[in-house]
Design a protein around this motif. Structure first.
Motif, short mmCIF file in Angstrom:
data_model
loop_
_atom_site.label_atom_id
_atom_site.label_comp_id
_atom_site.label_asym_id
_atom_site.label_seq_id
_atom_site.Cartn_x
_atom_site.Cartn_y
_atom_site.Cartn_z
N ASP A 30 0.86 -1.18 0.00
CA ASP A 30 0.00 0.00 0.00
C ASP A 30 0.89 1.23 0.00
O ASP A 30 1.90 1.29 0.71
N THR A 31 0.52 2.26 -0.78
CA THR A 31 1.30 3.49 -0.77
C THR A 31 0.53 4.64 -0.13
O THR A 31 1.02 5.76 -0.09
N GLY A 32 -0.67 4.37 0.34
CA GLY A 32 -1.45 5.38 1.06
C GLY A 32 -1.61 4.95 2.50
O GLY A 32 -0.69 4.39 3.09
N PRO A 33 -2.78 5.20 3.10
CA PRO A 33 -3.01 4.78 4.49
C PRO A 33 -2.80 3.28 4.66
O PRO A 33 -3.10 2.49 3.77
N ALA A 34 -2.28 2.91 5.83
CA ALA A 34 -1.99 1.50 6.09
C ALA A 34 -3.01 0.85 7.01
O ALA A 34 -3.11 -0.38 7.05
N LEU A 35 -3.78 1.66 7.74
CA LEU A 35 -4.78 1.14 8.67
C LEU A 35 -6.05 1.96 8.55
O LEU A 35 -6.04 3.12 8.12
N LEU A 36 -7.16 1.35 8.95
CA LEU A 36 -8.47 1.99 8.88
C LEU A 36 -9.01 2.23 10.28
O LEU A 36 -9.38 1.28 10.97
N PRO A 37 -9.08 3.48 10.73
CA PRO A 37 -9.81 3.77 11.96
C PRO A 37 -11.29 3.98 11.64
O PRO A 37 -11.65 4.27 10.50
N LEU A 38 -12.14 3.82 12.62
CA LEU A 38 -13.57 4.10 12.47
C LEU A 38 -14.18 3.38 11.27
O LEU A 38 -14.76 4.00 10.37
N PRO A 39 -14.10 2.05 11.21
CA PRO A 39 -14.64 1.32 10.05
C PRO A 39 -16.15 1.44 9.92
O PRO A 39 -16.70 1.12 8.86
N ALA A 40 -16.82 1.93 10.97
CA ALA A 40 -18.28 2.09 10.90
C ALA A 40 -18.71 2.96 9.74
O ALA A 40 -19.82 2.81 9.20
N VAL A 41 -17.85 3.90 9.32
CA VAL A 41 -18.19 4.79 8.20
C VAL A 41 -18.42 3.97 6.93
O VAL A 41 -19.40 4.18 6.20
N TYR A 42 -17.55 3.01 6.66
CA TYR A 42 -17.69 2.21 5.44
C TYR A 42 -18.68 1.08 5.62
O TYR A 42 -19.32 0.65 4.64
N ARG A 43 -18.87 0.63 6.85
CA ARG A 43 -19.96 -0.31 7.10
C ARG A 43 -21.30 0.34 6.76
O ARG A 43 -22.17 -0.27 6.15
N ASP A 44 -21.46 1.60 7.17
CA ASP A 44 -22.69 2.33 6.88
C ASP A 44 -22.87 2.51 5.37
O ASP A 44 -23.99 2.36 4.85
N LEU A 45 -21.79 2.81 4.67
CA LEU A 45 -21.87 2.98 3.22
C LEU A 45 -22.40 1.72 2.54
O LEU A 45 -23.29 1.79 1.68
N PHE A 46 -21.90 0.56 2.94
CA PHE A 46 -22.31 -0.67 2.28
C PHE A 46 -23.74 -1.06 2.65
O PHE A 46 -24.49 -1.56 1.80
N VAL A 47 -24.14 -0.81 3.88
CA VAL A 47 -25.52 -1.10 4.26
C VAL A 47 -26.48 -0.18 3.53
O VAL A 47 -27.52 -0.62 3.01
N LYS A 48 -26.15 1.12 3.44
CA LYS A 48 -27.05 2.09 2.84
C LYS A 48 -27.10 1.97 1.31
O LYS A 48 -28.05 2.44 0.69
N THR A 49 -26.10 1.35 0.71
CA THR A 49 -26.10 1.24 -0.75
C THR A 49 -26.34 -0.18 -1.23
O THR A 49 -26.18 -0.47 -2.41
N GLY A 50 -26.74 -1.08 -0.33
CA GLY A 50 -26.98 -2.44 -0.78
C GLY A 50 -27.43 -3.41 0.29
O GLY A 50 -27.59 -4.60 0.02
N LYS A 51 -27.62 -2.90 1.50
CA LYS A 51 -28.06 -3.76 2.61
C LYS A 51 -27.17 -5.00 2.73
O LYS A 51 -27.63 -6.13 2.92
N GLU A 52 -25.87 -4.74 2.60
CA GLU A 52 -24.89 -5.84 2.63
C GLU A 52 -23.73 -5.43 3.51
O GLU A 52 -23.22 -4.32 3.39
N PRO A 53 -23.31 -6.28 4.44
CA PRO A 53 -22.19 -5.91 5.32
C PRO A 53 -20.90 -5.70 4.54
O PRO A 53 -20.62 -6.39 3.56
N LEU A 54 -20.11 -4.73 4.99
CA LEU A 54 -18.79 -4.52 4.41
C LEU A 54 -17.96 -5.79 4.47
O LEU A 54 -17.20 -6.10 3.54
#
Length: 503
Positions: A51-75
């Motif tokens: 990886d040449t950008g961020p190496a870790l993900l804080p606050l994964p709830a943001v992307y969990r919300d994205l996947f639920v709201k755009t497809g009712k599917e867990p990240l």
């Protein structure tokens, strides 16, 4: 169905695109490079991947919300999230080391007491309590709501609680992370722990507001996570979600102008002479690029938050090592420099330059997908460096600084040079190529206080139908913040100016 043009395929832009597509918009993303993800890039060579950008993900709830709201599917159905433990290992200037457990206040207190001496853990734990108060006070207006019209309230009000400190017959309160370290933590190693978080986001702990305490708190409270296969896999998952929602991507399409008539956007124009009509335009570009695209249109009023400028960049060194990753190795190790004041003066002084002794983050993922076989290891070194315009990027100086990073990393990886097969350097110029930011500057998260100096412009603009998304607009830089900006922009377009954020 409104036609919406999205400029750039960064994480915030793709998050907005997916949400708008679900709301019924016909969305087309125009990306000047040949791939998606913005700063989330990958380098592959000889069976190694980095990886040449961020190496870790804080606050994964943001992307969990994205996947639920755009497809009712867990990240987690699309990527494998791994909560790394320890969250980080720290190697201090005096040789002291400590490994801090992930998302465990009791574990962190114990680890610090054992490594730094009795009382150190309690002081850090008390600091985290105050940092939580700052987080609770600023979370909604800075992360979950569109920027307030009366944003000056955020600029003037310091959410970090005052802790009186008596010195020379006067009472003082910490106004910066450096002062929190001196007045409240009272241990140079604890101070380095706090200041290292600010520096990792490109902030000077001597001048950043005390509200920067929310940065270590966010990691402590919500943990830090790795995406198996590398963070690039998160970008792939979001890109694929966009495709599933019929978002169209056009790569190699450089937008040169945002067209407007009667005070409202009408579409975009391209370098090849083509154009596309649109009722809405979402621009995921740096402020300098936006200024050029609107060609003098009134995007920001005199009383609005000005764009941040003059931010630093990052230098990344990719190391291919012979020999497997030892069992029990920490995913992330921060090697603190011996002279923090000299480092900060070099980075943030009147003539920014490469520090002689940099603070270096060493990333060593436990991931078979990144190496050709178990007898090799992929390691990434990262340090904050000045942003360098193209004509100021001295290859020899950058190469010499990369060697300094390797030297510093030897404190965390014994025998590093003996194991080295090859290395590659990713410079501010590479960041600029991926993101379009002049000099490879990396935006910092929005923070309260400091006179609004670390706020970012609102996502809505003075040109009807034009919105901004990503790290250069509210709520600023960082993977969670990018995802939040996408949610805010989609809400503002779908619901209108009355949108007040997620409830």
């Amino acid at each position: 169905m409104a036609r919406t043009a999205v400029i750039g395929a960064g994480m915030g832009a793709m998050a907005a695109a997916a949400r708008l597509a679900v709301a019924g918009h016909r969305v087309t993303v125009y990306e000047r490079t040949e791939t998606y993800g913005g700063a989330l890039r990958r380098v592959e060579r000889d069976g190694f991947a980095f990886d040449t950008g961020p190496a870790l993900l804080p606050l994964p709830a943001v992307y969990r919300d994205l996947f639920v709201k755009t497809g009712k599917e867990p990240l987690e159905d699309r990527v494998e999230l791994v909560q790394v433990d320890p969250a980080a290992r720290h190697v201090f200037a005096d040789g002291t080391e400590v490994a801090l457990p992930n998302a465990s206040r009791a574990g962190v207190v114990t680890a610090l007491d054992e490594a730094l001496g009795a009382g150190a853990g309690q002081r850090w734990g008390d600091f985290l309590v105050r940092a939580r108060e700052a987080w609770d006070r600023s979370r909604r207006p800075l992360l979950e709501e569109p920027l307030w019209p009366n944003w000056s309230v955020l600029a003037e009000r310091e959410p970090y609680p005052a802790v009186p400190h008596r010195r020379l017959l006067r009472t003082r309160r910490a106004a910066t992370p450096a002062e929190i370290g001196a007045f409240e933590l009272r241990d140079p190693r604890l101070a380095a722990l706090l200041e290292g978080h600010a520096l990792a986001y490109g902030l000077d702990p001597r001048t950043a507001p005390a509200s920067a305490a929310v940065l270590p708190y966010m990691e402590h409270a919500f943990g830090v996570w790795y995406v198996r296969g590398g963070l690039r896999e998160l970008a792939r998952a979001v890109y694929e979600r966009c495709l599933e929602r019929r978002v169209e991507f056009v790569f190699g399409a450089e937008v040169t102008r945002i067209a407007a008539a009667d005070g409202r956007v009408t579409g975009v124009e391209f370098a090849d002479g083509g154009s596309a009509e649109a009722e809405f335009v979402v621009a995921g570009v740096p402020p300098e690029t936006l200024d050029r695209l609107v060609a003098g249109a009134p995007v920001r009023g005199a009383g609005e938050v000005p764009p941040q400028r003059g931010l630093p960049s990052r230098l990344t060194v990719l190391l291919a090592l012979r020999g497997g990753r030892p069992a029990g190795t920490a995913h992330r190790t921060v090697v603190h420099c011996a002279d923090r004041e000299a480092e900060l003066q070099a980075l943030f002084g009147p003539a920014p330059r490469m520090p002689e002794r940099p603070t270096v983050t060493v990333t060593r993922p436990d991931d078979p997908a990144l190496v050709p076989d178990p007898e090799h290891e992929a390691v990434t070194l990262t340090a904050t460096v000045p942003a360098l315009p193209g004509d100021a990027a001295d290859g020899d100086a950058l190469g010499a600084h990369a060697d300094r990073l390797i030297t510093a990393a030897e404190r965390a990886v014994p025998g590093l040079r003996d194991r080295l097969l090859w290395h590659e350097v990713r410079t501010p110029s590479d960041v600029a190529e991926a993101t379009g930011a002049p000099g490879g500057a990396v935006p910092a998260p929005a923070l309260a206080a400091a006179g609004g100096r670390l706020l970012h412009p609102a996502n809505s603009t003075g040109l009807a139908g034009l919105f901004t998304v990503g790290g250069w607009s509210h709520p600023g830089g960082g993977l969670p913040h990018a995802g939040m900006s996408g949610a805010l922009v989609a809400g503002l377009i779908v619901e209108g100016p009355e949108f007040r954020g997620s409830q």
